[in-house]
Scaffold this motif. Sequence first.
Motif, mmCIF file in Angstrom:
data_model
loop_
_atom_site.group_PDB
_atom_site.id
_atom_site.type_symbol
_atom_site.label_atom_id
_atom_site.label_comp_id
_atom_site.label_asym_id
_atom_site.label_seq_id
_atom_site.Cartn_x
_atom_site.Cartn_y
_atom_site.Cartn_z
ATOM 1 N N THR A 96 0.714 -1.148 0.111
ATOM 2 C CA THR A 96 -0.069 0.086 -0.026
ATOM 3 C C THR A 96 0.878 1.319 0.121
ATOM 4 O O THR A 96 1.728 1.491 1.044
ATOM 5 C CB THR A 96 -0.959 0.188 1.316
ATOM 6 N N PRO A 97 0.585 2.145 -1.035
ATOM 7 C CA PRO A 97 1.508 3.386 -0.968
ATOM 8 C C PRO A 97 1.204 4.354 0.084
ATOM 9 O O PRO A 97 -0.071 4.326 0.258
ATOM 10 C CB PRO A 97 1.466 3.874 -2.466
ATOM 11 N N ARG A 98 2.042 5.414 0.299
ATOM 12 C CA ARG A 98 1.684 6.247 1.365
ATOM 13 C C ARG A 98 0.620 7.291 1.043
ATOM 14 O O ARG A 98 -0.144 7.828 1.834
ATOM 15 C CB ARG A 98 2.934 7.037 1.669
ATOM 16 N N ASP A 99 0.250 7.327 -0.115
ATOM 17 C CA ASP A 99 -0.791 8.316 -0.481
ATOM 18 C C ASP A 99 -1.983 7.631 -0.975
ATOM 19 O O ASP A 99 -3.079 8.322 -1.329
ATOM 20 C CB ASP A 99 -0.307 9.050 -2.099
ATOM 21 N N HIS A 100 -2.308 6.290 -0.498
ATOM 22 C CA HIS A 100 -3.346 5.577 -0.726
ATOM 23 C C HIS A 100 -4.548 5.734 0.683
ATOM 24 O O HIS A 100 -3.744 5.837 1.462
ATOM 25 C CB HIS A 100 -3.188 3.936 -0.941
ATOM 26 N N PRO A 101 -5.563 5.739 0.366
ATOM 27 C CA PRO A 101 -6.598 5.999 1.284
ATOM 28 C C PRO A 101 -6.422 5.141 2.303
ATOM 29 O O PRO A 101 -6.525 5.191 3.727
ATOM 30 C CB PRO A 101 -7.973 6.098 0.706
ATOM 31 N N TYR A 103 -3.846 3.874 3.560
ATOM 32 C CA TYR A 103 -2.738 4.186 4.358
ATOM 33 C C TYR A 103 -3.114 5.099 5.610
ATOM 34 O O TYR A 103 -2.726 5.150 6.768
ATOM 35 C CB TYR A 103 -1.371 4.906 3.689
ATOM 36 N N ALA A 104 -3.886 6.027 5.026
ATOM 37 C CA ALA A 104 -4.359 7.142 6.138
ATOM 38 C C ALA A 104 -5.167 6.153 7.213
ATOM 39 O O ALA A 104 -5.249 6.637 8.460
ATOM 40 C CB ALA A 104 -5.051 8.070 5.372
ATOM 41 N N LEU A 105 -6.110 5.260 6.472
ATOM 42 C CA LEU A 105 -6.704 4.598 7.660
ATOM 43 C C LEU A 105 -6.030 3.876 8.803
ATOM 44 O O LEU A 105 -6.238 4.119 9.838
ATOM 45 C CB LEU A 105 -7.832 3.747 6.887
ATOM 46 N N ALA A 106 -4.911 3.363 8.301
ATOM 47 C CA ALA A 106 -4.262 2.623 9.101
ATOM 48 C C ALA A 106 -3.286 3.340 10.197
ATOM 49 O O ALA A 106 -3.167 3.198 11.413
ATOM 50 C CB ALA A 106 -3.176 1.801 8.361
ATOM 51 N N VAL A 107 -3.093 4.790 9.535
ATOM 52 C CA VAL A 107 -2.304 5.741 10.600
ATOM 53 C C VAL A 107 -3.420 5.871 11.941
ATOM 54 O O VAL A 107 -2.803 6.163 12.722
ATOM 55 C CB VAL A 107 -1.764 7.011 9.879
ATOM 56 N N GLU A 108 -4.489 6.244 11.232
ATOM 57 C CA GLU A 108 -5.594 6.461 12.376
ATOM 58 C C GLU A 108 -5.835 5.341 13.225
ATOM 59 O O GLU A 108 -6.024 5.529 14.495
ATOM 60 C CB GLU A 108 -6.824 7.004 11.612
ATOM 61 N N VAL A 109 -6.041 4.171 12.762
ATOM 62 C CA VAL A 109 -5.865 2.936 13.618
ATOM 63 C C VAL A 109 -4.902 3.028 14.676
ATOM 64 O O VAL A 109 -4.995 2.665 15.790
ATOM 65 C CB VAL A 109 -6.114 1.861 12.810
ATOM 66 N N GLY A 110 -3.721 2.938 14.072
ATOM 67 C CA GLY A 110 -2.395 3.261 15.075
ATOM 68 C C GLY A 110 -2.574 4.309 16.138
ATOM 69 O O GLY A 110 -2.159 4.046 17.294
ATOM 70 N N ARG A 111 -2.941 5.379 15.797
ATOM 71 C CA ARG A 111 -3.128 6.373 16.605
ATOM 72 C C ARG A 111 -4.122 6.201 17.686
ATOM 73 O O ARG A 111 -3.989 6.550 18.869
ATOM 74 C CB ARG A 111 -3.418 7.899 15.921
ATOM 75 N N PRO A 126 6.861 -2.222 5.394
ATOM 76 C CA PRO A 126 6.136 -0.939 4.656
ATOM 77 C C PRO A 126 4.731 -0.907 4.709
ATOM 78 O O PRO A 126 4.019 -1.933 5.031
ATOM 79 C CB PRO A 126 6.796 -0.775 3.488
ATOM 80 N N GLY A 127 4.145 -0.103 3.889
ATOM 81 C CA GLY A 127 2.651 -0.241 3.582
ATOM 82 C C GLY A 127 1.902 -0.125 4.814
ATOM 83 O O GLY A 127 2.292 0.883 5.630
ATOM 84 N N ILE A 128 0.896 -0.677 5.134
ATOM 85 C CA ILE A 128 -0.073 -0.496 5.877
ATOM 86 C C ILE A 128 0.572 -0.842 7.651
ATOM 87 O O ILE A 128 0.304 -0.167 8.303
ATOM 88 C CB ILE A 128 -1.420 -1.744 6.183
ATOM 89 N N MET A 129 1.526 -1.710 7.493
ATOM 90 C CA MET A 129 2.347 -1.948 8.688
ATOM 91 C C MET A 129 2.926 -0.582 9.084
ATOM 92 O O MET A 129 2.933 -0.187 10.420
ATOM 93 C CB MET A 129 3.550 -3.065 8.479
ATOM 94 N N GLU A 130 3.572 0.055 7.965
ATOM 95 C CA GLU A 130 4.301 1.441 8.567
ATOM 96 C C GLU A 130 3.268 2.354 8.828
ATOM 97 O O GLU A 130 3.888 3.154 9.714
ATOM 98 C CB GLU A 130 5.322 1.892 7.100
ATOM 99 N N ALA A 131 2.227 2.399 8.318
ATOM 100 C CA ALA A 131 1.111 3.354 8.733
ATOM 101 C C ALA A 131 0.655 3.087 10.065
ATOM 102 O O ALA A 131 0.397 4.058 10.730
ATOM 103 C CB ALA A 131 -0.070 3.314 7.700
#
Length: 292
Positions: A96-101, A103-111, A126-131
């Motif tokens: 999953t690239p960093r500009d994919h939606p 990725y943003a979902l996963a960042v918010e899940v982690g937060r 990388p990808g979802i894991m990194e996010a």
Amino acid sequence: MTRATTSGPTQGSPRDRGDDGVPQTGRGYRKGPVLLRGTQIPAQTTDQRLLAAGADADWVHTDPWRVMRIQSEFVEGFGALAEVGAAVSVFGSARTPRDHPDYALAVEVGRLLAEAGYAVMTGGGPGIMEAANEGAHKAGGTSIGLGIELPFEQGMNEYVNLGVNFRYFFARKTMFVKYAQGFVVLPGGFGTFDELFEALTLVQTHKVTEFPIVLVGTDYWSGLLEWLGSAVADRGMINPADLDLLHLADTPAEAVDYVLERGAALAASEREALAGLVEDQQEAADTPPAQQ
């Protein structure tokens, strides 16, 4: 006088072999728990092989030596993760690239997980894991990466603040399950499916205590759930009630709220069942034998 060779001591002294050097049956030769007889008796003792000069290094690639490596992975993993506290494993595609939606979902899940007091565990790549690691790290939480040795090296992403690398998938999988109070699964490929169905199998067969499993993304997962509920359940391959082990969510907030609420409900149910068991055992202990 000719030396008798028809029987020998358990530990395989020279009397285990005839004058012609051919091993004899006797009571056998022991290597730890392994019993060897006849042609299976080695020409050298374990100490001789250990102390021999100029021996090749092929033995480091044998299965017994691999067992030691496997053991070390469990020891290192248990030692590194034993004090992380409550954690949730987050899975999803490494592609999953960093500009994919997603990725943003996963960042918010982690937060949100970090803000709720959970450590966040991913595969460290990388990808979802990194996010997910990024979200946890920027929220000030514990961001864990459990890496795996692969032919195409991915490396540990920069947002991991506690990382453990593994050679063996099964050792790594144990850590994901042992230290997680829930799974959040975002869109991914075979590796993600593998982790998802591993968790489902362990929970469905009661090999582990049930924990919440959330699929994030109706558009991605609804086809799988429809297939499971029709073709698979209709053939009796699963019980339709098994699908209740999965929860479908579309937003990070919904996914994390489910982990919190379902996790609390399962913990309360487990405490109630344990209290009932203790009560039953106490009643049985207090009841006179004639009345039991």
